[in-house]
Structures are given as structure tokens and as C-alpha cells.
Design an enzyme around this catalytic site. Structure first.
Site, PDB file in Angstrom:
ATOM      1  N   SER A 361       0.829  -1.196   0.000  1.00  0.00           N
ATOM      2  CA  SER A 361       0.000   0.000   0.000  1.00  0.00           C
ATOM      3  C   SER A 361       0.872   1.258   0.000  1.00  0.00           C
ATOM      4  O   SER A 361       1.750   1.410  -0.847  1.00  0.00           O
ATOM      5  CB  SER A 361      -0.937  -0.049   1.215  1.00  0.00           C
ATOM      6  OG  SER A 361      -1.885   0.984   1.186  1.00  0.00           O
ATOM      7  N   ASP A 423      -8.206  -4.694  -6.138  1.00  0.00           N
ATOM      8  CA  ASP A 423      -7.619  -3.773  -5.160  1.00  0.00           C
ATOM      9  C   ASP A 423      -7.773  -2.328  -5.641  1.00  0.00           C
ATOM     10  O   ASP A 423      -7.394  -1.969  -6.759  1.00  0.00           O
ATOM     11  CB  ASP A 423      -6.145  -4.123  -4.953  1.00  0.00           C
ATOM     12  CG  ASP A 423      -5.510  -3.341  -3.813  1.00  0.00           C
ATOM     13  OD1 ASP A 423      -6.161  -2.426  -3.277  1.00  0.00           O
ATOM     14  OD2 ASP A 423      -4.356  -3.649  -3.465  1.00  0.00           O
ATOM     15  N   HIS A 513      -7.692  -5.055  -0.957  1.00  0.00           N
ATOM     16  CA  HIS A 513      -6.396  -4.483  -0.550  1.00  0.00           C
ATOM     17  C   HIS A 513      -5.756  -5.228   0.616  1.00  0.00           C
ATOM     18  O   HIS A 513      -4.608  -4.959   0.967  1.00  0.00           O
ATOM     19  CB  HIS A 513      -6.593  -3.010  -0.187  1.00  0.00           C
ATOM     20  CG  HIS A 513      -5.327  -2.235  -0.042  1.00  0.00           C
ATOM     21  ND1 HIS A 513      -4.367  -2.165  -1.031  1.00  0.00           N
ATOM     22  CD2 HIS A 513      -4.835  -1.503   0.992  1.00  0.00           C
ATOM     23  CE1 HIS A 513      -3.367  -1.414  -0.625  1.00  0.00           C
ATOM     24  NE2 HIS A 513      -3.616  -1.011   0.598  1.00  0.00           N
TER      25      HIS A 513
END
Length: 573
Positions: A361, A423, A513
Site C-alpha cells: 500500500s 484492489d 487491498h
């Protein structure tokens, strides 16, 4: 490595009047005297400090919150509706910081009490009434963040097909680093490190030393001048204490209930660094290199980089463009400067070691930008040791010029950008005519069945497509069903993970995610990531969404016309 124009003698400023004034004042050495400084392009979003500021009329609110360079104004670049919505989202996140943090504690704490008291709610109730209840603290070596609760796996993957590993029950440092930087064993160490970066220092040290049999170097909580808090975490470890073959830098990503992290991901501010391109300002601030509240910090950053490249700056001098009082404050570690010093020391101690960077991320974006800044500052001694950078669910970092800058330099190391299915985060900031953010390098894309494809870009590059409203939820339902069907103990999902997949039916992009998906992708995917592009899926996706891009463009034009009509109506005659 690509060259960069010499900007040492340029005195940048944020407007023509200020530049003229500073130039007329001169300096002791005469630099900048008698000339008007050149200006760089930028768009900066600022956050509202009070509710009253946020709820002002739109006409005054967004004009004061979005700062545009003079050159952008002269080019008649308009602040369109998507920037206004981005600014609104940042303000909402900022105003909800305390609420999100409270929700996070309400989610994390009960499960930690549950695990600390034997993993039984009946035991928790019993201990509560007899006064023996164990209440864990956030810095305990057994404390689990939500990320660890979603995926409690800490052991490294054991590839029993590898030489000498047929009877192994635990991975060892012998498997890392291997001769192939794209091997599953290498990818597994780095994806697990990117997941572990979310935990506290005690947990990280315990896992690295006890579960991985590797050497923990340090955990660093670094200062973000714009956010005014230690919001950037990173840890460093080596494969062994002596004669190490690998040094790993693992950056913490977006914490689920940290509003500041999410605002950094969705902050579309950028600044054009000369010779590199337009770079995401939030990521620069996270590395401690600049602050939008002090515009000259970006100019100082460029000047220092060019001085380093031209051997006119001391090698031990800070790279950061922040003010000297911040740089010299020992309580405010600046991520880029401090980690670079740590790496220099480790390479001196372990001259045969290779360097790896990783992050999930936001952490993936920081790993990428940190690498880019090593090139920008011409850190030759570090760069020649750089072996690979792995990012998992990484948002975009810069524009096409930045992407080209990295393409010119990516031949010096291997770059693996891993994206899982739906995602959301790798698909922001947007890659369109307005925002113009771009990924670079190949995308190693995994679908919901963990089938891997090597693409130039992931399908649905901007995520928000009308046709996906149904399809992404169908995929999310399939992921939820598969969570119950996995029988292998190594891939059995925890109840918090199953609950998160259930909630992801509302926002599938957020559920996709989860680090659970990326660890599974590495372990269930191919044994080695091969850089051979498969164009079929990419081309099919682009054709499928052409009409939606046109629809979005038409909707944007309609919004702009409505805003122009509103301004004409609200302007006093």
C-alpha cells in the site's frame, strides 16, 4: 543513469513578486542576485483545520484550500470537479481522524484481549469476574494489529522443491537471498516483511529473530512535518548478523483506521521536481523531504540534490529541504535521510550484501519513491548494491515524466509491482487527462483465483467504472466463498478476515487491498515472476471501458458547465 539539468544556481520561488524581491536583496555570495527565479508547476491541496472552515460556501472553501502555481494559472489550468471532490475527501478524513482511531481501537482491542486470555470468550468472562483478566498494551510483543488479525501467519513459506528443503518444516535464512530475485522464496520474504511492518517494534523483532532466524537491525518511527506527527514507520533487517548477503528495508503501509494514511493515498497534490517530473507531495512529505506548508522546501530539496550530483555538497549533509531546526532536531527522524545513513553503515559492515526494498500500500509507494530519490541524489555506492524492489498494492507516485525517469533507471535493478484483482489502491491517484498519474514498469497481476499475468497495466486502471458495480461484487462473493473452502492450514482464513470479506461486499476495492490476498498470491502463484508481457487481458479491458471513459468525460464537462453557471449566478453584479 539519466542526466539532469544543473539547477544549482537557480533560486526558485512560488510567485514572481516574491522571487523578484528575494533576488533584489541578494546574498553574501551573490547567488541569485539580479535575476528572477524560475518557477516550478504544482497543485497543492490543504486541509481544513476547523469544521467552520469546511462548511463555508463552496465558492470560498475550495479556492482557499487548493493552491496552484503561478505558471499553472498563466496556462489557464482550471481546478476541475475531481480536484474539488478530492479536497472534500481529504477534509472529511481529517475531520474524522479521532472517530476512525476510536473505531480502530474498538475493533483491535477486544480481539487482543481474546488472544491474551487463552483464545476463549468464556475464559475472558471468567478472568474478568475473578480479577485475573490480562489487558494487553500496544507495545507488547504479543499485541496484534488488525493486519495481523486478518492474517496471523508469521512463518516464511517453505518451498520443499528447493534443494535441501524436502524435509524442512521451517524456512531459514539459507533460502534468502537466492540467485533469482524473482523467485518465490525472495518474494515471500518481502511480502511477509511488508505485512510485518504494520506491527509494533517488539512484534517485528520477535518474528524476524525467532520465526525467520534473521538479524533485526532497527525499527524507526519518522517525522512528517506536514502532518506534525511521527507517521512514517520502517524497519530494517539482514539475513544474518555477520557477513550478511541481504539488507531489507520494509516500509509500513496504510493502516486501516488511520485517517492520515488514507488521506495521503487520496491526496492528489503534486510538485514538479526538475529533471524527475511531477511527484506525489504526500509521499515526499512522508519521507521527510519537504512540506507543502513551506514551499521553499521543495526548491531547497532540488538545490541540495544537484549540489550532491555535482560534488559541491558534503556527503554527510542532509538531503531534506525542510528547515534546519527540523533537520537538527534529534527527536524528529526524517525517513529518507536516516534510512540512507543506516543503509550506508550496513553496506560498510557487509560489503557483499544486496539491498532490497518492499512495502504494501502506502509502504510500496514509499519504497518506490525512496529508490527514485537515491537516483535523484546520485547515491552510487548504495545503488550498485540495489537488487530488487517489491511493492504490493502500491498507489501511483508520479506523472509520465516521473515514470520515464524510473524506466531509464529501472535497468539497474529489478522492480516487481504486484497487484491483486480488484484492489482499489493501485488504481489511485487517477491515470487520466486531469490527474495524469502513471505507473511504470510491468504489473504482476493476480486474479481472484491467484492466476498470475504479467501486464503493462492492471485492468480497470482507474477502478471507478460503471460496468464494475456488479462484476466486482460477484468477485467479492466468490472470494468470500473461497475463504470457507480452503482446507490447507497454511491458507485457512481467520474470522476477522472472513468478516472483512463480508463487509467488502459493500466496497470490494478496499477488501481486495488486504495483505492476505498478497501473501496468498505469492505462495499460490508461479514459482518465479517472469517478465513476459501478456497483452490480451489488458487490451480486452481497455476496449471494454472505452465507452465508460467517454461517459465520465461527458459527465465532467457537464459538472464544469454547472460550476461556471453557479459562479456567474453567485458573483455580485
Amino acid at each position: 543513469m539519466s542526466g539532469r539539468p544543473d539547477v544549482r544556481n537557480r533560486n526558485y520561488g512560488n510567485n514572481t513578486e516574491a522571487n523578484t524581491s528575494s533576488a533584489s536583496q541578494g546574498s553574501p555570495n551573490g547567488r541569485g542576485s539580479g535575476r528572477v527565479a524560475e518557477e516550478q508547476d504544482y497543485i497543492l491541496l490543504h486541509r481544513s483545520e476547523r469544521l467552520s472552515t469546511f462548511f463555508k460556501s463552496m465558492r470560498h472553501w475550495w479556492k482557499s484550500a487548493i493552491e496552484v502555481s503561478g505558471t499553472m494559472k498563466r496556462k489557464k489550468v482550471k481546478i476541475q470537479w475531481r480536484y474539488i471532490l478530492s479536497q472534500a475527501l481529504l477534509d472529511i478524513l481529517y475531520l474524522c481522524t479521532g472517530l476512525l482511531a476510536f473505531i480502530g481501537k474498538c475493533v483491535e482491542f477486544p480481539f487482543n484481549v481474546y488472544y491474551a486470555n487463552g483464545g476463549s470468550w468464556l475464559q475472558v468472562i471468567k478472568y474478568l469476574f475473578n480479577g485475573q483478566l490480562i489487558v494487553p498494551r500496544r507495545d507488547d510483543p504479543t499485541y496484534r494489529t488488525l493486519i495481523m488479525q486478518l492474517d496471523p501467519r508469521t512463518k516464511l513459506y517453505v518451498d520443499k522443491s528447493a534443494a535441501g528443503q524436502a524435509l524442512s518444516e521451517a524456512a531459514t535464512s539459507k533460502i534468502f537471498p537466492g540467485t533469482d530475485d524473482g523467485a518465490r522464496s525472495t518474494a515471500d520474504v518481502l511480502v511477509m516483511a511488508s505485512k510485518l511492518a504494520y506491527e509494533n517494534e517488539s512484534v517485528i523483532k520477535k518474528v524476524v529473530t525467532e520465526d525467520w532466524n534473521m538479524h533485526f537491525v532497527g525499527f524507526y518511527s519518522c517525522w512528517n512535518e506536514f502532518l506534525q506527527e511521527h507517521n512514517t514507520q520502517v524497519f530494517v533487517f539482514t539475513d544474518r548478523a555477520e557477513d550478511a548477503n541481504a539488507i531489507v528495508i520494509a516500509w509500513r503501509g496504510t493502516e486501516p483506521f488511520n485517517a492520515m494514511d488514507w488521506s495521503t493515498d487520496f491526496d492528489f497534490s503534486w510538485y514538479n521536481l526538475e529533471g524527475m517530473g511531477c511527484v506525489h507531495v504526500g509521499f515526499l512529505e512522508a519521507l521527510g523531504l519537504a512540506s507543502r506548508n513551506r514551499l521553499e522546501s521543495f526548491q531547497t530539496l532540488q538545490q541540495k540534490a544537484n549540489a550532491k550530483c555535482n560534488n559541491t555538497r558534503r556527503s554527510d549533509h542532509s538531503t531534506s529541504g525542510l528547515s534546519p531546526d527540523v533537520i537538527q532536531d534529534s527527536h524528529k527522524l526524517l525517513a529518507y535521510d536516516h534510512i540512507t545513513e543506516v543503509v550506508r553503515g550496513l553496506l560498510s559492515e557487509h560489503p557483499g550484501a544486496k539491498l532490497y526494498g518492499t512495502g504494501h500500500s502506502l509502504g510500496g509507494a514509499l519504497a518506490t519513491l525512496y529508490t527514485a530519490m537515491l537516483f535523484y541524489n546520485d547515491e552510487k555506492n548504495i545503488l550498485k548494491k540495489l537488487a530488487a524492489v517489491y511493492t504490493f498494492g502500491q498507489p501511483r507516485v508520479g506523472d509520465e515524466a516521473f515514470a520515464q525517469y524510473m524506466r531509464d533507471n529501472v535497468t539497474h535493478f529489478r522492480y516487481f509491482r504486484v497487484v491483486y484483482c480488484n484492489d482499489l489502491v493501485p488504481r489511485v491517484p487517477f491515470d487520466d487527462k486531469l490527474f495524469a498519474f502513471k505507473h511504470f514498469g510491468l504489473c504482476f497481476y493476480y486474479n481472484s483465483r491467484y492466476i498470475a499475468r504479467c501486464l503493462r497495466e492492471a485492468p480497470r486502471k482507474n477502478y471507478f467504472y460503471l460496468s464494475d458495480i456488479l462484476t466486482v461484487r460477484i468477485t467479492a462473493i466468490g472470494e468470500l466463498i473461497n475463504a470457507f473452502r480452503r482446507k490447507d492450514a497454511d491458507f485457512a482464513e481467520s474470522w476477522p478476515s472472513i468478516m472483512s470479506r463480508l463487509m467488502a461486499l459493500l466496497v470490494p476495492g478496499v477488501g481486495g487491498h488486504s495483505p492476505v490476498n498478497y501473501v496468498n498470491a505469492v505462495r499460490l502463484g508461479p514459482s518465479s515472476l517472469v517478465s513476459e508481457v501478456t497483452d490480451e487481458l489488458h487490451e480486452m479491458s481497455e476496449n471494454l471501458h472505452d465507452w465508460e471513459e467517454k461517459f465520465r468525460g461527458a459527465a465532467g464537462n457537464g459538472w464544469n458547465r454547472a460550476m461556471q453557471a453557479y459562479r456567474r449566478w453567485s458573483t455580485p453584479h
